[in-house]
Design an enzyme around this catalytic site. Structure first.
Site, PDB file in Angstrom:
ATOM      1  N   ASP A  54       2.331   1.720  -2.122  1.00  0.00           N
ATOM      2  CA  ASP A  54       1.535   0.905  -1.113  1.00  0.00           C
ATOM      3  C   ASP A  54       1.529   1.825  -0.058  1.00  0.00           C
ATOM      4  O   ASP A  54       1.744   3.016  -0.142  1.00  0.00           O
ATOM      5  CB  ASP A  54       2.278  -0.318  -0.734  1.00  0.00           C
ATOM      6  CG  ASP A  54       1.487  -1.319   0.320  1.00  0.00           C
ATOM      7  OD1 ASP A  54       0.672  -1.852  -0.332  1.00  0.00           O
ATOM      8  OD2 ASP A  54       1.583  -1.306   1.285  1.00  0.00           O
ATOM      9  N   LYS A 101       7.791  -7.397  -3.448  1.00  0.00           N
ATOM     10  CA  LYS A 101       7.221  -6.363  -2.390  1.00  0.00           C
ATOM     11  C   LYS A 101       8.597  -5.895  -1.669  1.00  0.00           C
ATOM     12  O   LYS A 101       9.525  -6.423  -1.541  1.00  0.00           O
ATOM     13  CB  LYS A 101       6.360  -6.979  -1.306  1.00  0.00           C
ATOM     14  CG  LYS A 101       5.420  -5.954  -0.552  1.00  0.00           C
ATOM     15  CD  LYS A 101       4.217  -5.654  -1.552  1.00  0.00           C
ATOM     16  CE  LYS A 101       3.669  -4.444  -0.754  1.00  0.00           C
ATOM     17  NZ  LYS A 101       2.281  -4.397  -1.617  1.00  0.00           N
TER      18      LYS A 101
HETATM   19  P1  NDP Z   1      -2.409   4.827   2.203  1.00  0.00           P
HETATM   20  O1  NDP Z   1      -1.119   5.066   2.605  1.00  0.00           O
HETATM   21  O2  NDP Z   1      -2.538   5.679   0.903  1.00  0.00           O
HETATM   22  O3  NDP Z   1      -3.479   4.741   3.161  1.00  0.00           O
HETATM   23  C1  NDP Z   1      -3.366   3.908   4.180  1.00  0.00           C
HETATM   24  C2  NDP Z   1      -4.624   4.035   5.186  1.00  0.00           C
HETATM   25  O4  NDP Z   1      -4.776   3.053   6.284  1.00  0.00           O
HETATM   26  C3  NDP Z   1      -4.475   5.514   5.938  1.00  0.00           C
HETATM   27  O5  NDP Z   1      -5.782   5.839   6.301  1.00  0.00           O
HETATM   28  C4  NDP Z   1      -3.816   4.966   7.240  1.00  0.00           C
HETATM   29  O6  NDP Z   1      -4.036   5.999   8.270  1.00  0.00           O
HETATM   30  C5  NDP Z   1      -4.473   3.458   7.473  1.00  0.00           C
HETATM   31  N1  NDP Z   1      -3.446   2.826   8.078  1.00  0.00           N
HETATM   32  C6  NDP Z   1      -2.430   2.362   7.904  1.00  0.00           C
HETATM   33  N2  NDP Z   1      -1.984   1.649   8.741  1.00  0.00           N
HETATM   34  C7  NDP Z   1      -2.766   1.666   9.754  1.00  0.00           C
HETATM   35  C8  NDP Z   1      -2.661   0.881  10.889  1.00  0.00           C
HETATM   36  N3  NDP Z   1      -1.603   0.068  11.426  1.00  0.00           N
HETATM   37  N4  NDP Z   1      -3.762   0.764  11.774  1.00  0.00           N
HETATM   38  C9  NDP Z   1      -4.943   1.756  11.330  1.00  0.00           C
HETATM   39  N5  NDP Z   1      -4.929   2.329  10.020  1.00  0.00           N
HETATM   40  C10 NDP Z   1      -3.763   2.311   9.467  1.00  0.00           C
HETATM   41  O7  NDP Z   1      -2.135   3.083   1.658  1.00  0.00           O
HETATM   42  P2  NDP Z   1      -3.006   2.342   0.460  1.00  0.00           P
HETATM   43  O8  NDP Z   1      -4.500   3.074   0.445  1.00  0.00           O
HETATM   44  O9  NDP Z   1      -2.254   2.515  -0.759  1.00  0.00           O
HETATM   45  O10 NDP Z   1      -3.114   0.944   1.104  1.00  0.00           O
HETATM   46  C11 NDP Z   1      -4.199   0.503   2.046  1.00  0.00           C
HETATM   47  C12 NDP Z   1      -4.058  -1.043   1.977  1.00  0.00           C
HETATM   48  O11 NDP Z   1      -4.404  -1.569   0.543  1.00  0.00           O
HETATM   49  C13 NDP Z   1      -2.747  -1.770   2.508  1.00  0.00           C
HETATM   50  O12 NDP Z   1      -3.161  -2.909   2.940  1.00  0.00           O
HETATM   51  C14 NDP Z   1      -2.179  -2.143   1.039  1.00  0.00           C
HETATM   52  O13 NDP Z   1      -1.316  -3.012   1.065  1.00  0.00           O
HETATM   53  C15 NDP Z   1      -3.304  -2.545   0.311  1.00  0.00           C
HETATM   54  N6  NDP Z   1      -3.346  -2.133  -1.231  1.00  0.00           N
HETATM   55  C16 NDP Z   1      -2.843  -1.075  -2.072  1.00  0.00           C
HETATM   56  C17 NDP Z   1      -2.837  -0.988  -3.227  1.00  0.00           C
HETATM   57  C18 NDP Z   1      -2.576   0.343  -3.919  1.00  0.00           C
HETATM   58  O14 NDP Z   1      -2.616   0.174  -5.132  1.00  0.00           O
HETATM   59  N7  NDP Z   1      -2.108   1.065  -3.264  1.00  0.00           N
HETATM   60  C19 NDP Z   1      -2.882  -2.273  -4.056  1.00  0.00           C
HETATM   61  C20 NDP Z   1      -3.481  -3.484  -3.236  1.00  0.00           C
HETATM   62  C21 NDP Z   1      -3.443  -3.682  -1.909  1.00  0.00           C
HETATM   63  P3  NDP Z   1      -2.995   6.756   8.838  1.00  0.00           P
HETATM   64  O15 NDP Z   1      -2.993   8.101   7.677  1.00  0.00           O
HETATM   65  O16 NDP Z   1      -3.145   7.310  10.125  1.00  0.00           O
HETATM   66  O17 NDP Z   1      -1.490   6.117   8.712  1.00  0.00           O
END
Ligand code: NDP
Length: 446
Positions: A166, A126
């Site tokens: 991510d 990571k």
């Molecule tokens: P994105 O950046 O596309 O979206 C993240 C979302 O979560 C946004 O809506 C963001 O809001 C919100 N968010 C981020 N940080 C916080 C916080 N501290 N408090 C509240 N809301 C928050 O990321 P992903 O959708 O790719 O990832 C989301 C989760 O899924 C993570 O935990 C990631 O590790 C996990 N994941 C992702 C994978 C992938 O293929 N993308 C694979 C496996 C797991 P805002 O826009 O306001 O920041």
């Protein structure tokens, strides 16, 4: 706490001071594994647990770049190469101001088990940076990505370490990173996944994590003769994972009623249908706006600075970030009739929340199993890159669906208790561990 876990954790905490998320992730795994290792002494003698919790390599580097005003900005870049026993390091890059060593080590550690569960040949890693893409222009994001890759390129490669996206790293960032890698190495290889479809990407990769977590929810529900059809689903996040979870839940006959970002959440009791989802995608992926605008557009309620877990639902899918469901919120979910939690995010439930779910004996799918569809499809992207032959959308989706079913079966195999309850945490931890541990033993003391 089991005194053996306590002793092990004292060592981990002394060696990795202040890395709270890493301690949390390791402890959850140690609680499942220590009893299993006692029953299987070859893993104890080979000190597999001690070795698996120590990264093979960590890289920290300076990332200087020029903003649009011509001012120099300095961020910090990281790559954690955690374990390569069963394949090249594989895992995403996160760009978020909270990124630090402890968060990336927790994510890299989880990734080792997750990647093993997919059955594909991928080790765990990571990386990322404390860079915040929010509020930056496309040109600033490009200059940052180019500077980041100018150091990272010497540590990665299609057979060495293959990063992906991510939080904060989507198609735009992967494009800029890939462009710079290609320029530095003069090579067009599968060094990153999540690439655009015209230049080596796989169909279904953007959808894979959200689709996969929904398939996993469906598999869990089926063990109790239930399905997603007619179920109300609370979803957090509005990014990549959340968007495609909303799409798949709707396709499977469920109703997704919430979506959030770091400022608050919207509650749409009629459900987020295809048109409304298209609005979220445009809002988040193109305009890069806030979820509040959904409430203004569709006249639904917006809850500032709140998380959606107080809304009554049958199924919860936390798809935003770590530790976003606490013990009290978990109690509220259970009290309101939630029977299934499928974690699209990594470690979104705190240990207190997990305890509530397990004590209530609801279906609880931990991230390393439920969200493994993303990295599994990245693995399929690597295969297609090696063959230089793309698969169709249907082919990739079918493979993803089969992988999620197999991960579910592995969890059932290793997690079913004497009373018939399936503890998916134990199932995922032990199921993911065995293959990596056997490979480490076979490869000697390395
Ligand atoms: P994105 O950046 O596309 O979206 C993240 C979302 O979560 C946004 O809506 C963001 O809001 C919100 N968010 C981020 N940080 C916080 C916080 N501290 N408090 C509240 N809301 C928050 O990321 P992903 O959708 O790719 O990832 C989301 C989760 O899924 C993570 O935990 C990631 O590790 C996990 N994941 C992702 C994978 C992938 O293929 N993308 C694979 C496996 C797991 P805002 O826009 O306001 O920041």
């Amino acid at each position: 706490m089991d005194p053996r876990v306590q002793q092990f954790m004292a060592m981990i905490k002394a060696k990795n001071p202040g890395e709270n998320e890493f301690h949390q992730a390791v402890q959850e795994v140690a609680e499942s594994l220590i009893p299993f290792i006692e029953d299987n002494p070859k893993y104890k003698h080979a000190k597999i647990l001690e070795r698996i919790a120590e990264p093979e390599r960590t890289i920290i580097f300076r990332v200087p770049w020029l903003d649009d005003k011509g001012e120099i900005q300095i961020n910090r870049g990281f790559r954690i190469e955690m374990n390569s026993a069963i394949g090249p390091y594989k895992g995403g890059l996160r760009f978020h101001p909270t990124v630090n060593m402890g968060i990336l080590k927790f994510l890299a550690f989880e990734q080792v088990f997750k990647n093993s569960l997919t059955t594909l040949p991928m080790g765990g890693g990571k990386g990322g940076s404390d860079f915040d893409p929010k509020g930056k222009s496309d040109n600033e994001v490009m200059r940052f990505c180019q500077s980041f890759m100018t150091e990272l390129f010497r540590h990665i490669g299609a057979d060495t370490d293959v990063p992906a996206g991510d939080i904060g790293v989507g198609g735009r960032e992967i494009g800029f990173l890939f462009g710079q890698y290609k320029r530095l190495k003069n090579e067009f290889t599968g060094v990153l996944t999540g690439k655009g479809i015209e230049w080596g990407g796989s169909l279904i990769r953007p959808e894979a994590t959200g689709y996969g977590a929904t398939y996993f929810a469906q598999e869990m529900l089926s063990t109790r003769g239930e399905s997603l059809k007619g179920k109300t689903v609370c979803i957090s996040g509005s990014g990549n994972v959340a968007q495609y979870a909303i799409e798949k839940v709707t396709d499977m006959g469920g109703k997704a009623v919430t979506s959030s970002d770091s400022d608050g959440f919207i509650y749409d009791p009629k459900g987020i249908d295809k048109d409304k989802l298209a609005f979220i995608m445009e809002l988040k992926n193109v305009k890069r706006g806030r979820i509040k605008e959904y409430a203004e557009k569709y006249g639904v309620e917006y809850f500032e600075a709140k998380r959606p877990w107080g809304i009554k639902c049958d199924v919860a899918m936390p798809n935003a970030t770590q530790n976003e469901i606490n013990g009290d919120e978990a109690k509220t979910l259970v009290k309101n009739g939630c029977i299934c939690v499928s974690e699209g995010a990594n470690m979104p439930s705190t240990p207190e929340a997990v305890e509530v779910f397990i004590n209530a004996a609801i279906l609880f799918g931990p991230g390393k199993a439920a969200n493994a569809g993303g990295v599994a499809t990245s693995g399929l992207e690597m295969t297609q890159n090696s063959m230089r032959l793309p698969w169709s959308r249907t082919e990739v989706d079918e493979k993803l669906h089969t992988i999620m079913k197999n991960i579910h079966s592995t969890c059932v195999k290793y997690g079913t208790k004497e009373n018939g309850f399936i503890n998916y945490i134990d199932g995922a931890n032990i199921g993911g561990f065995v293959k990596v541990a056997n490979a480490m033993i076979a490869q000697g003391v390395v």
